[in-house]
Motif scaffolding. Structure first.
Motif, PDB file in Angstrom:
ATOM      1  N   SER A   1       0.813  -1.220   0.000  1.00 50.42           N
ATOM      2  CA  SER A   1       0.000   0.000   0.000  1.00 50.42           C
ATOM      3  C   SER A   1       0.844   1.266   0.000  1.00 50.42           C
TER       4      SER A   1
ATOM      5  N   VAL B   1      -5.076   4.785   0.790  1.00 55.95           N
ATOM      6  CA  VAL B   1      -6.082   4.613   1.840  1.00 55.95           C
ATOM      7  C   VAL B   1      -7.444   4.233   1.256  1.00 55.95           C
ATOM      8  N   ASP B   2      -7.595   4.321  -0.059  1.00 55.25           N
ATOM      9  CA  ASP B   2      -8.827   3.907  -0.737  1.00 55.25           C
ATOM     10  C   ASP B   2      -8.444   3.279  -2.065  1.00 55.25           C
TER      11      ASP B   2
ATOM     12  N   ARG C   1     -10.100   1.151  -3.937  1.00 58.00           N
ATOM     13  CA  ARG C   1     -11.165   1.023  -4.928  1.00 58.00           C
ATOM     14  C   ARG C   1     -11.263   2.277  -5.789  1.00 58.00           C
ATOM     15  N   ASN C   2     -11.116   3.449  -5.153  1.00 60.05           N
ATOM     16  CA  ASN C   2     -11.237   4.715  -5.876  1.00 60.05           C
ATOM     17  C   ASN C   2      -9.896   5.353  -6.230  1.00 60.05           C
TER      18      ASN C   2
ATOM     19  N   TYR D   1      -7.342   6.625  -4.169  1.00 60.12           N
ATOM     20  CA  TYR D   1      -6.905   7.795  -3.411  1.00 60.12           C
ATOM     21  C   TYR D   1      -5.715   7.436  -2.522  1.00 60.12           C
TER      22      TYR D   1
ATOM     23  N   HIS E   1      -4.859  11.287  -6.733  1.00 57.79           N
ATOM     24  CA  HIS E   1      -5.771  10.303  -7.323  1.00 57.79           C
ATOM     25  C   HIS E   1      -5.106   9.631  -8.512  1.00 57.79           C
TER      26      HIS E   1
ATOM     27  N   GLN F   1      -4.688  -1.408   0.045  1.00 58.54           N
ATOM     28  CA  GLN F   1      -4.869  -0.235   0.886  1.00 58.54           C
ATOM     29  C   GLN F   1      -4.668  -0.591   2.343  1.00 58.54           C
TER      30      GLN F   1
ATOM     31  N   SER G   1      -5.851   0.907   6.431  1.00 57.41           N
ATOM     32  CA  SER G   1      -6.869   1.699   7.113  1.00 57.41           C
ATOM     33  C   SER G   1      -6.228   2.772   7.981  1.00 57.41           C
TER      34      SER G   1
ATOM     35  N   LYS H   1      -7.670  12.144   8.432  1.00 54.98           N
ATOM     36  CA  LYS H   1      -9.048  11.787   8.058  1.00 54.98           C
ATOM     37  C   LYS H   1      -9.853  13.025   7.686  1.00 54.98           C
TER      38      LYS H   1
ATOM     39  N   ARG I   1     -10.815  13.913   3.754  1.00 60.36           N
ATOM     40  CA  ARG I   1     -12.247  13.859   3.427  1.00 60.36           C
ATOM     41  C   ARG I   1     -12.700  15.152   2.759  1.00 60.36           C
TER      42      ARG I   1
END
Length: 459
Positions: free
Chosen positions: A55, A87-88, A90-91, A93, A134, A143, A145, A239, A243
């Protein structure tokens, strides 16, 4: 397994020195037990590395291979500038430091297995030195957490991963040496985790992990002249910032509209306030939330939203964590009496607007001033018992309004328009509040005399 690993690591810390010395007391059965502990700890650390390393990415400036007119040496892959952590997956990021991607819209992102992507900088936050990048991938990327940094304790084991000096995927083990570190002068919102895990140039933007493999910080800096002192941005800050960047492309912070300072010792003594408790308002910006709510210069802010305020940086963080437009309760101390105000925060002004608000609204008065040392004795006599607060006049423009009104260099302005002057911020706040008046009256301490003067603005 994980809880047992933690227990065994502490045993390991005591056992390893004896094992290395070959103590005869650790023979036979005891030696076998010790080796099993070592193997279990080693297995846990290897598992942690295997889980988290995929990651962690390398980040470097992106230089198009087909750049017209670019020398061949510059078209080659640049040296690694830093690290980042996904940290993401799937998308697509990932998080890194703002200074790693500063002035770059696109960057080269290299995954653990060597696969390269061109990443877009989604947004940066210079206030915390964080950025979100991105990347588009047809596959779900590995990834990790983000953990809860509010639960961290000094002494916890941590692992830092990065690319020090271009050495990719370097892992180092250490402990949390300190929490809530501020006044490091690295960013505006400082609340760093201090660690002795080895952090070197190239680690910037990489993760600081707990033994569960959760990101509890983003490595950001080291102290060059010291050993084993590194800093990471707490995951709860990460976080919030990430966000907002993902959702809005920027970070919006609340704005109160005050200047603040630590509570002076003499003021704290007068109101029986414990050392390190609260901050004092030394200026209020006209028309801003604090002014509209009725706060005053000299008020001492004790709590914000129920959280204790113990330093200017601490208050800045608390206000910055609240979104513009939200209401927040401020517990203050005024004239020895505690009061609570509910204030709707505005949008924090940019630096240019801030600077314009803090400019002297009456430059035509023709004099300059500076902070007067708190508690300094005024006058020429050593036995003078007068201790004055105020601002010290440092320049008087010849023939200007102040000169014509009788003001002199060295005068200590103790009152302005009938209000006692506490310090420079207070003085400038009174000036702003009276900017429409054609003249101002000042009381000055000059040697052993108190003199009243009227200063009219030049036409």
């Amino acid at each position: 397994m994980k809880s047992r690993l933690v227990t065994n690591i502490y045993f390991l810390l005591a056992f390893v020195p004896c094992l290395m010395l070959g103590s005869s007391a650790l023979a036979g059965h005891s030696l076998g037990n010790g080796l099993r502990v070592l193997e279990e700890v080693e297995s846990g650390l290897v598992g942690l590395a295997e889980h988290t390393l995929p990651s962690v990415v390398s980040i470097s400036p992106f230089v198009p291979e087909s750049s017209v007119g670019t020398p061949e040496s510059l078209r080659k892959r640049p040296n690694n500038a830093g690290a980042g952590v996904i940290v993401d997956g799937r998308n697509g990021y990932l998080i890194t430091n703002a200074h790693v991607v500063r002035k770059a819209e696109k960057i080269r992102v290299t995954l653990y297995g060597g696969q390269e992507y061109v990443g877009n900088v989604l947004g940066t936050d210079e206030e915390t030195d964080l950025a979100v990048v991105h990347i588009n991938s047809d596959e779900i990327l590995p990834q990790v957490s983000l953990g809860d940094s509010s639960k961290l304790k000094i002494g916890q084991l941590v692992v830092a991963i990065g690319n020090p000096y271009g050495l990719k995927e370097t892992l180092s083990l250490g402990v949390i040496s300190g929490l809530n570190r501020e006044n490091i002068n690295l960013s505006r919102y400082e609340d760093f985790i201090q660690t002795d895990a080895s952090i070197n140039p190239g680690n910037s933007g990489g993760p600081l992990l707990n033994i569960r493999g959760e990101v509890i910080g983003i490595n950001t800096a080291i102290i060059n002249y010291a050993q084993s002192i590194g800093f990471a941005i707490p995951s709860n800050v990460v976080k919030n910032v990430s966000r907002q960047i993902i959702e809005h492309g920027e970070v919006n912070r609340g704005w109160l509209g005050v200047g603040i300072e630590n509570v002076p010792e003499d003021v704290a003594a007068q109101v029986n306030l414990a050392k390190g408790r609260g901050v004092m308002i030394n200026s209020i910006f006209e028309g801003q939330p604090a002014h509209m709510a009725g706060l005053k210069v000299g008020d001492i802010i004790l709590k914000i939203g129920g959280s204790n305020v113990d330093s200017p940086n601490g208050m800045i963080r608390l206000i910055g964590n609240v979104s513009p437009g939200q209401f927040i309760n401020l517990d203050i101390l005024r004239d020895g009496e505690e009061r609570t105000y509910s204030i709707q925060l505005g949008h924090r002004k940019d630096q240019m607007e801030m600077a314009s608000l803090q400019q002297n609204p009456l430059p035509e008065l023709g004099f300059d001033w500076t902070e007067h040392e708190a508690g300094a004795t005024t006058g020429d006599h050593e036995d003078s018992d007068k201790k004055k607060e105020g601002v010290l006049v440092t320049r008087v423009e010849p023939g200007g309004s102040a000169d014509r009104g009788g003001l002199m260099v060295g005068d200590l302005i103790t009152a302005l328009n009938g209000q006692d002057v506490i310090n420079r911020g207070h003085f400038e706040s009174i000036l702003r509040q009276n900017h429409v008046r054609g003249s101002i009256s000042v009381t000055v301490q000059r040697a052993d005399e108190e003199v009243s003067l009227t200063l009219s603005r030049s036409e």
